[in-house]
Write an enzyme that holds these catalytic residues in place. Structure first.
Site, mmCIF file in Angstrom:
data_model
loop_
_atom_site.group_PDB
_atom_site.id
_atom_site.type_symbol
_atom_site.label_atom_id
_atom_site.label_comp_id
_atom_site.label_asym_id
_atom_site.label_seq_id
_atom_site.Cartn_x
_atom_site.Cartn_y
_atom_site.Cartn_z
ATOM 1 N N VAL A 1 17.774 8.747 -3.356
ATOM 2 C CA VAL A 1 18.461 9.167 -4.586
ATOM 3 C C VAL A 1 19.587 10.157 -4.256
ATOM 4 C CG1 VAL A 1 18.161 10.445 -6.764
ATOM 5 C CG2 VAL A 1 16.456 8.744 -6.066
ATOM 6 N N ARG B 1 1.271 -4.995 -5.783
ATOM 7 C CA ARG B 1 1.423 -6.243 -5.053
ATOM 8 C C ARG B 1 1.757 -7.292 -6.109
ATOM 9 N NH1 ARG B 1 -2.844 -3.607 -2.007
ATOM 10 N NH2 ARG B 1 -1.942 -3.046 0.008
ATOM 11 N N LYS C 1 -27.651 10.793 29.511
ATOM 12 C CA LYS C 1 -26.783 11.828 30.104
ATOM 13 C C LYS C 1 -26.900 13.151 29.352
ATOM 14 C CE LYS C 1 -22.936 9.097 30.561
ATOM 15 N NZ LYS C 1 -21.520 8.951 30.363
ATOM 16 N N ASP D 1 5.630 -4.965 6.187
ATOM 17 C CA ASP D 1 6.201 -6.272 6.527
ATOM 18 C C ASP D 1 6.264 -7.234 5.335
ATOM 19 O OD1 ASP D 1 6.858 -5.904 9.173
ATOM 20 O OD2 ASP D 1 4.939 -6.619 9.948
ATOM 21 N N GLY E 1 -7.217 0.165 8.222
ATOM 22 C CA GLY E 1 -6.521 -0.720 9.158
ATOM 23 C C GLY E 1 -7.174 -2.089 9.125
ATOM 24 N N ARG E 2 -6.712 -2.916 8.184
ATOM 25 C CA ARG E 2 -7.329 -4.237 8.047
ATOM 26 C C ARG E 2 -6.944 -5.116 9.224
ATOM 27 N NH1 ARG E 2 -6.340 -6.257 2.327
ATOM 28 N NH2 ARG E 2 -7.745 -4.554 1.798
ATOM 29 N N THR F 1 4.111 2.645 5.741
ATOM 30 C CA THR F 1 2.713 2.209 5.773
ATOM 31 C C THR F 1 1.925 3.126 6.693
ATOM 32 O OG1 THR F 1 1.165 0.511 6.549
ATOM 33 C CG2 THR F 1 3.365 0.411 7.474
ATOM 34 N N ILE F 2 0.695 3.432 6.275
ATOM 35 C CA ILE F 2 -0.138 4.299 7.122
ATOM 36 C C ILE F 2 -0.603 3.563 8.373
ATOM 37 C CG2 ILE F 2 -0.960 5.685 5.180
ATOM 38 C CD1 ILE F 2 -3.722 4.206 5.555
ATOM 39 N N ASP F 3 -0.427 2.234 8.398
ATOM 40 C CA ASP F 3 -1.019 1.430 9.476
ATOM 41 C C ASP F 3 -0.231 1.429 10.791
ATOM 42 O OD1 ASP F 3 -3.148 0.768 7.909
ATOM 43 O OD2 ASP F 3 -2.482 -1.270 7.459
ATOM 44 N N ARG G 1 -25.851 6.694 11.234
ATOM 45 C CA ARG G 1 -25.322 6.742 9.870
ATOM 46 C C ARG G 1 -23.907 6.162 9.870
ATOM 47 N NH1 ARG G 1 -29.898 7.949 9.007
ATOM 48 N NH2 ARG G 1 -30.692 9.791 7.893
ATOM 49 N N ASP H 1 1.953 -0.531 11.726
ATOM 50 C CA ASP H 1 1.926 -1.899 12.261
ATOM 51 C C ASP H 1 3.221 -2.676 12.020
ATOM 52 O OD1 ASP H 1 1.604 -2.074 9.527
ATOM 53 O OD2 ASP H 1 0.086 -3.645 9.609
ATOM 54 N N GLY I 1 0.832 -1.210 0.000
ATOM 55 C CA GLY I 1 0.000 0.000 0.000
ATOM 56 C C GLY I 1 0.862 1.253 0.000
ATOM 57 N N GLY J 1 -12.191 12.285 20.365
ATOM 58 C CA GLY J 1 -13.076 12.110 21.523
ATOM 59 C C GLY J 1 -14.223 11.153 21.241
ATOM 60 N N ALA J 2 -13.914 10.033 20.588
ATOM 61 C CA ALA J 2 -14.970 9.070 20.225
ATOM 62 C C ALA J 2 -15.522 8.372 21.464
ATOM 63 C CB ALA J 2 -14.410 8.039 19.257
ATOM 64 N N GLN K 1 -7.533 8.379 3.034
ATOM 65 C CA GLN K 1 -6.551 8.362 4.126
ATOM 66 C C GLN K 1 -5.141 8.031 3.643
ATOM 67 O OE1 GLN K 1 -8.592 6.168 7.715
ATOM 68 N NE2 GLN K 1 -9.659 5.687 5.810
HETATM 69 P P1 ADP Z 1 3.096 -4.538 2.794
HETATM 70 O O1 ADP Z 1 4.500 -4.439 2.334
HETATM 71 O O2 ADP Z 1 2.442 -3.195 2.901
HETATM 72 O O3 ADP Z 1 2.945 -5.385 4.043
HETATM 73 P P2 ADP Z 1 2.002 -6.716 1.194
HETATM 74 O O4 ADP Z 1 1.847 -7.647 2.337
HETATM 75 O O5 ADP Z 1 0.894 -6.608 0.213
HETATM 76 O O6 ADP Z 1 2.246 -5.207 1.642
HETATM 77 O O7 ADP Z 1 3.344 -7.131 0.441
HETATM 78 C C1 ADP Z 1 3.811 -6.417 -0.669
HETATM 79 C C2 ADP Z 1 4.517 -7.340 -1.631
HETATM 80 O O8 ADP Z 1 5.660 -7.910 -1.005
HETATM 81 C C3 ADP Z 1 3.708 -8.548 -2.093
HETATM 82 O O9 ADP Z 1 2.821 -8.250 -3.122
HETATM 83 C C4 ADP Z 1 4.815 -9.472 -2.578
HETATM 84 O O10 ADP Z 1 5.267 -9.097 -3.864
HETATM 85 C C5 ADP Z 1 5.929 -9.180 -1.562
HETATM 86 N N1 ADP Z 1 5.884 -10.229 -0.531
HETATM 87 C C6 ADP Z 1 4.985 -10.389 0.450
HETATM 88 N N2 ADP Z 1 5.221 -11.514 1.169
HETATM 89 C C7 ADP Z 1 6.303 -12.092 0.609
HETATM 90 C C8 ADP Z 1 7.063 -13.288 0.863
HETATM 91 N N3 ADP Z 1 6.726 -14.125 1.844
HETATM 92 N N4 ADP Z 1 8.128 -13.542 0.086
HETATM 93 C C9 ADP Z 1 8.471 -12.704 -0.914
HETATM 94 N N5 ADP Z 1 7.807 -11.580 -1.218
HETATM 95 C C10 ADP Z 1 6.746 -11.265 -0.475
HETATM 96 O O1 F6P Z 2 -1.731 0.536 3.408
HETATM 97 C C1 F6P Z 2 -2.344 -0.199 4.411
HETATM 98 C C2 F6P Z 2 -3.791 -0.357 4.088
HETATM 99 O O2 F6P Z 2 -4.312 0.900 3.879
HETATM 100 C C3 F6P Z 2 -4.585 -1.105 5.107
HETATM 101 O O3 F6P Z 2 -5.039 -0.327 6.165
HETATM 102 C C4 F6P Z 2 -5.701 -1.626 4.264
HETATM 103 O O4 F6P Z 2 -6.269 -2.733 4.823
HETATM 104 C C5 F6P Z 2 -5.051 -1.947 2.972
HETATM 105 O O5 F6P Z 2 -3.944 -1.081 2.882
HETATM 106 C C6 F6P Z 2 -5.962 -1.787 1.808
HETATM 107 O O6 F6P Z 2 -5.227 -1.799 0.629
HETATM 108 P P1 F6P Z 2 -5.862 -1.841 -0.830
HETATM 109 O O7 F6P Z 2 -7.230 -1.286 -0.767
HETATM 110 O O8 F6P Z 2 -4.912 -1.037 -1.630
HETATM 111 O O9 F6P Z 2 -5.835 -3.282 -1.194
#
Ligand code: ADP
Ligand code: F6P
Length: 324
Positions: A28, A76, A216, A107, A174-175, A129-131, A248, A133, A15, A189-190, A256
């Site tokens: 660069v 991806r 309240k 990751d 945030g999946r 990553t915006i997450d 709603r 995580d 993402g 303030g949710a 985001q």
């Molecule tokens: P993020 O990097 O945000 O966690 P993804 O989990 O979608 O996003 O991973 C991004 C890309 O990294 C994947 O589309 C794939 O090309 C590569 N990748 C993910 N897992 C592996 C893995 N186990 N081995 C090699 N490449 C991977």
């Molecule tokens: O970049 C992280 C994230 O925004 C997660 O919060 C979300 O679950 C995922 O990417 C959605 O990615 P996409 O809609 O591009 O598959």
């Protein structure tokens, strides 16, 4: 030195996140200052396998630090999760003279970098990553911009929610991770926050809370729901019929992930990008850059991927207390 890195490749993967361009720019320019060549690999590992590789000069990253998205595009790539794909990727790096690759992503992307390192291409990961995580680092590029975008949008929904005395369920990204929901929960303030790491699916507790707050005299009820829990529209219908309070759902979605990066994102991205180049120049490989206890640091990718990150119990608790 015979083994010294000569040419650095840079790619963005997974993402996108605001600040990725600032990180690319830093890679660069820091590399050029260190006397290295830089090659931009487009569309992440997918572009690597398609040999979408372009030489990058200092001027190619002019006027990019303030831009959202990624000028290198991102993707991806399933093929890269296979050994054949990884071997082809390493071969293509060698063919293009790329002896070090900087991978900006999450990751999943770092797993790809780990595999390339095992095949003899030096790699360094930069957390983008915006997450928020990624366990080895307290900061990930894009989080600050994303959480501020979400916060401003939630403020606006709150205005109309208060005017109409409604309940609003606002879904944030945030999946698998609830950091955006937690931070917005505190910042906006949710009354309730639903995080993938914490939510027990006890909708009756939400209903009871809405009814108690109405008694309240509260004029709105904001529920921030993380994407990983989802189903905001159907939840809104059920809550409205159980409470009698008009409800709603608003899904903030990919807005985001866009927008001009905040100062914080630009500075962290610039520093982490430059730091990644320095690591490669020092002959390091299979590393990931992080930020911990006020310092920029780096970890072995294998160790970084094995680390765990927890939502702060204290922040989760006070979020609830402060919306009393
Ligand atoms: P993020 O990097 O945000 O966690 P993804 O989990 O979608 O996003 O991973 C991004 C890309 O990294 C994947 O589309 C794939 O090309 C590569 N990748 C993910 N897992 C592996 C893995 N186990 N081995 C090699 N490449 C991977
Ligand atoms: O970049 C992280 C994230 O925004 C997660 O919060 C979300 O679950 C995922 O990417 C959605 O990615 P996409 O809609 O591009 O598959």
């Amino acid at each position: 030195m015979a083994n010294e890195i000569q040419t650095i490749g840079v790619l963005t993967s997974g993402g996108d996140a605001p600040g990725m361009n600032a990180a690319i720019r830093a890679v660069v320019r820091q590399a050029i200052v260190q006397g290295k060549k830089v090659k931009g690999i487009k569309r992440g590992y997918a572009g690597l396998l398609q040999e979408e590789i372009v030489e990058m000069r200092a001027s190619d990253v002019s006027d990019t630090i303030q831009r959202g998205g990624t000028i290198l595009q991102t993707a991806r790539c399933k093929e890269f999760t296979t050994l054949e794909g990884q071997q082809l990727g390493a071969e293509i790096c060698r063919k293009h003279g790329i002896d070090g690759v900087i991978v900006i992503g999450g990751d999943g992307s770092f797993k790809g970098a780990q595999k390339l390192a095992a095949l003899g291409i030096n790699t360094v990961g930069v957390p983008g990553t915006i997450d928020l995580d990624i366990a080895c680092t307290e900061y990930t590029i894009g989080f600050d911009t994303a959480v501020n975008t979400a916060m401003e949008a939630i403020d606006k929904v709150r205005d109309t929610s208060t005017s109409h005395e409604r309940c609003s369920i606002i879904e944030v990204m945030g999946r698998g991770a609830g950091y955006i929901a937690l931070w917005c929960g505190i910042a906006n303030g949710a009354e309730d926050i639903l995080l993938p790491e914490k939510y027990d699916y006890d909708e009756q507790a939400l209903v009871n809370n809405i009814i108690a707050n109405r008694k309240k005299g509260k004029k709105h009820h904001i529920i921030i729901n993380a994407e990983g829990i989802g189903h905001s529209a159907s939840m809104a219908k059920r809550i409205e019929s159980a409470t009698g309070v008009e409800t709603r759902a608003t899904i903030l979605g990919h807005m985001q992930r866009g927008g001009s990066p905040t100062c914080k994102d630009r500075v962290y991205a610039s520093t982490m990008g430059a730091y990644a180049v320095d690591l490669l120049c020092q002959g390091k490989s299979n590393r990931v850059v992080g930020y911990r206890n006020g310092e920029y640091v780096d970890f072995d990718i294998d160790e970084a991927l094995a680390m765990q990150k927890q939502i702060s119990e204290y922040q989760f608790k006070i979020c609830k207390n402060l919306s009393l």
